[in-house]
Write an enzyme that holds these catalytic residues in place. Structure first.
Site, PDB file in Angstrom:
ATOM      1  N   CYS A 161      -7.132   0.668 -16.723  1.00  0.00           N
ATOM      2  CA  CYS A 161      -6.460   0.651 -15.416  1.00  0.00           C
ATOM      3  C   CYS A 161      -5.254   1.585 -15.409  1.00  0.00           C
ATOM      4  O   CYS A 161      -4.458   1.558 -14.479  1.00  0.00           O
ATOM      5  CB  CYS A 161      -6.043  -0.773 -15.041  1.00  0.00           C
ATOM      6  SG  CYS A 161      -4.932  -1.542 -16.229  1.00  0.00           S
TER       7      CYS A 161
ATOM      8  N   ASP B 217     -11.055  -3.444 -22.627  1.00  0.00           N
ATOM      9  CA  ASP B 217     -10.529  -3.422 -21.260  1.00  0.00           C
ATOM     10  C   ASP B 217      -9.089  -3.945 -21.327  1.00  0.00           C
ATOM     11  O   ASP B 217      -8.799  -5.063 -20.925  1.00  0.00           O
ATOM     12  CB  ASP B 217     -11.403  -4.297 -20.355  1.00  0.00           C
ATOM     13  CG  ASP B 217     -10.963  -4.261 -18.897  1.00  0.00           C
ATOM     14  OD1 ASP B 217     -10.045  -3.475 -18.563  1.00  0.00           O
ATOM     15  OD2 ASP B 217     -11.523  -5.026 -18.088  1.00  0.00           O
TER      16      ASP B 217
ATOM     17  N   CYS C 206       0.850  -1.203   0.000  1.00  0.00           N
ATOM     18  CA  CYS C 206       0.000   0.000   0.000  1.00  0.00           C
ATOM     19  C   CYS C 206       0.881   1.247   0.000  1.00  0.00           C
ATOM     20  O   CYS C 206       1.999   1.228   0.507  1.00  0.00           O
ATOM     21  CB  CYS C 206      -0.882   0.052   1.240  1.00  0.00           C
ATOM     22  SG  CYS C 206      -2.069  -1.286   1.385  1.00  0.00           S
TER      23      CYS C 206
ATOM     24  N   CYS D  41      -3.028  -8.782   6.744  1.00  0.00           N
ATOM     25  CA  CYS D  41      -2.985  -7.715   5.743  1.00  0.00           C
ATOM     26  C   CYS D  41      -4.398  -7.150   5.652  1.00  0.00           C
ATOM     27  O   CYS D  41      -5.322  -7.855   5.242  1.00  0.00           O
ATOM     28  CB  CYS D  41      -2.526  -8.245   4.384  1.00  0.00           C
ATOM     29  SG  CYS D  41      -2.657  -6.997   3.080  1.00  0.00           S
TER      30      CYS D  41
ATOM     31  N   GLN E 120     -11.385 -10.042 -11.280  1.00  0.00           N
ATOM     32  CA  GLN E 120     -11.144  -8.796 -10.539  1.00  0.00           C
ATOM     33  C   GLN E 120     -11.045  -9.077  -9.042  1.00  0.00           C
ATOM     34  O   GLN E 120     -11.840  -9.852  -8.493  1.00  0.00           O
ATOM     35  CB  GLN E 120     -12.273  -7.794 -10.804  1.00  0.00           C
ATOM     36  CG  GLN E 120     -12.316  -7.285 -12.231  1.00  0.00           C
ATOM     37  CD  GLN E 120     -11.302  -6.180 -12.503  1.00  0.00           C
ATOM     38  OE1 GLN E 120     -10.412  -5.919 -11.703  1.00  0.00           O
ATOM     39  NE2 GLN E 120     -11.428  -5.538 -13.643  1.00  0.00           N
TER      40      GLN E 120
END
Length: 464
Positions: free
Chosen positions: A415, A388, A87, A166, A290
């Site tokens: 993305c 996509d 992150c 996590c 996804q």
């Protein structure tokens, strides 16, 4: 005439006021107009910074101390956040994360696509931006005392940070990884050692069907055999009775790719099942699915809204994967043709169509940039094309094929805002008009953002 030197030097400690964020979430401060990029700093803050790298036009720094804190600063709830590379944004409020991501898309539209007039809507965020990932694949290493550790890599390294939780993972994934690590340790399974290309257990992967509760465990080893396989399977099943599939994957190569070519189901089913909206999906160890189903539903709903299907349309879904978007489209269209270069994904897509009793979706193996011109030569005229693509964006020849086919609408799911803006510019120059862009936050606490764009054929282009 000598070139001007940067106003800072390596290892110098200076006070910096921050005014902006990079697309990765680093703070941006300027010293006499010279930008310094500093992780964990926020706009409006002033802090002490150690300069760690000096380049001609910009530098990098390390935040030593914050003297004036932003109201958007929050305490990261993860205790290994600063060490782990998973992150990047836990130190900022969720509202600031969403603002930053909207600005990233707007900047790309303006600077790369020269499309400043295209509306970029506020990001669709999550009600609860934690515990959203349905898939974890985590490397295994050896502790100093000889036991096993499992955790993500330290930033910009292959050193494993040992962790027992996590907080962006589904809790089932968390508990499964910890249980499998403990069971493997109990049976003396040796961790893979990257530097010597020796040892056994490389990765533990867990996939969870968030709608169904199905769980798949994948043990990735360097060796062709998993030592104590039957005992390990029994232990996993006793610990988690809702496990539906236990898989052994062999990856004997020196590589950073996680899964090898050989996959054996050692207990249970070949697939687990999950559901997005009304559509069910079979998910295998290698399926692209996804990782955030809650936001995927919002993403696909937006794509359907932009396609605005009435029931008579022929739709082409380029980069269809296992058929996720295709099957959503098929509920509203007359006919859907999905294209995907990965043959096993096409097999999965066909099985998923059958699983949902959908008969108006067809799937083909091939490159969209090759198949679309061939279909056009056969007289196929799609009303809508949905793309996509991967992060690199659409292949130039696919963009050219879409321009020549002149569908009434293109729905572009992306993305990567940079390649999206680049491709939108090409489509605009080819006779299309970008109506609007809707970002969707699929990956809270990270710098990634997905977008759906609505693109229509200009009237004059359609009549040529």
């Amino acid at each position: 005439m000598s070139k001007p030197q940067p106003p800072v030097q390596k290892n110098q400690t200076i006070e910096v006021t921050f005014e902006d964020l990079t697309h990765e979430g680093n703070g941006v401060g300027k010293v006499d107009g010279y930008p310094l990029f500093v992780p964990y700093a926020l706009p409006g803050e002033t802090g002490q910074v150690k300069v760690i790298k000096v380049k001609k036009n910009f530098g990098f720094g390390k935040l030593l101390d914050v003297e004036e804190e932003s109201q958007e600063r929050v305490e990261p709830p993860c205790n290994v956040y600063v060490q782990c590379g998973g992150c990047q944004l836990q130190h900022m409020s969720y509202s600031l994360q969403l603002d930053m991501k909207q600005k990233q898309v707007k900047d790309a539209m303006h600077k790369i696509g020269h499309l400043s007039d295209v509306p970029v809507h506020p990001v669709i965020g999550m009600d609860d931006p934690w515990r959203y990932r349905n898939k974890i694949q985590i490397p295994v290493g050896e502790k100093d005392d000889g036991g096993l550790k499992a955790g993500f890599y330290r930033k910009r390294s292959h050193e494993i940070i040992d962790m027992d939780t996590c907080i962006i993972q589904d809790e089932h994934n968390d508990r499964m990884v910890e249980a499998v690590r403990r069971i493997a340790e109990q049976y003396g399974i040796e961790a893979y050692k990257e530097e010597h290309h020796s040892g056994v257990l490389r990765h533990i992967m867990v996939r969870t069907g968030q709608h169904t509760g199905d769980i798949m465990v994948v043990l990735v080893t360097k060796t062709k055999k998993l030592p104590h396989q039957d005992a390990i399977v029994n232990e996993i099943r006793e610990t988690f009775p809702n496990v539906k599939s236990i898989v052994h994957n062999v990856n004997s190569k020196k590589t950073n790719v996680i899964l090898g070519e050989q996959t054996n189901v050692i207990w249970g089913d070949k697939y687990i099942v999950d559901q997005i909206g009304d559509i069910k999906f079979n998910i295998s160890p290698k399926s692209f699915y996804q990782v955030n189903p809650t936001q995927t539903k919002r993403l696909y709903d937006q794509a359907l809204e932009y396609a605005d299907l009435k029931g008579h349309e022929t739709v082409v879904d380029a980069y269809c994967g296992i058929g996720t978007i295709s099957l959503f489209l098929a509920q509203k269209a007359k006919r859907v043709l999905g294209v995907e270069v990965v043959a096993p994904a096409v097999d999965d897509a066909k099985k998923n169509a059958k699983l949902n009793d959908i008969e108006n979706a067809e799937f083909y193996v091939g490159e969209a940039e090759s198949l679309l011109p061939w279909w056009q030569a056969q007289g196929l005229q799609p009303d809508v094309i949905v793309v996509d693509p991967p992060r690199k964006g659409c292949d130039e020849s696919l963009l050219k094929a879409m321009i020549e086919m002149k569908p009434e609408k293109i729905v572009y799911v992306s993305c990567n805002p940079s390649t999206l803006a680049r491709d939108l510019r090409i489509l605009e120059d080819g006779g299309f008009e970008t109506q609007e862009v809707q970002p969707v936050d699929m990956f809270p606490q990270t710098g990634h953002i997905e977008c759906v764009s609505q693109i229509v054929l200009k009237e004059e282009a359609g009549s040529q």
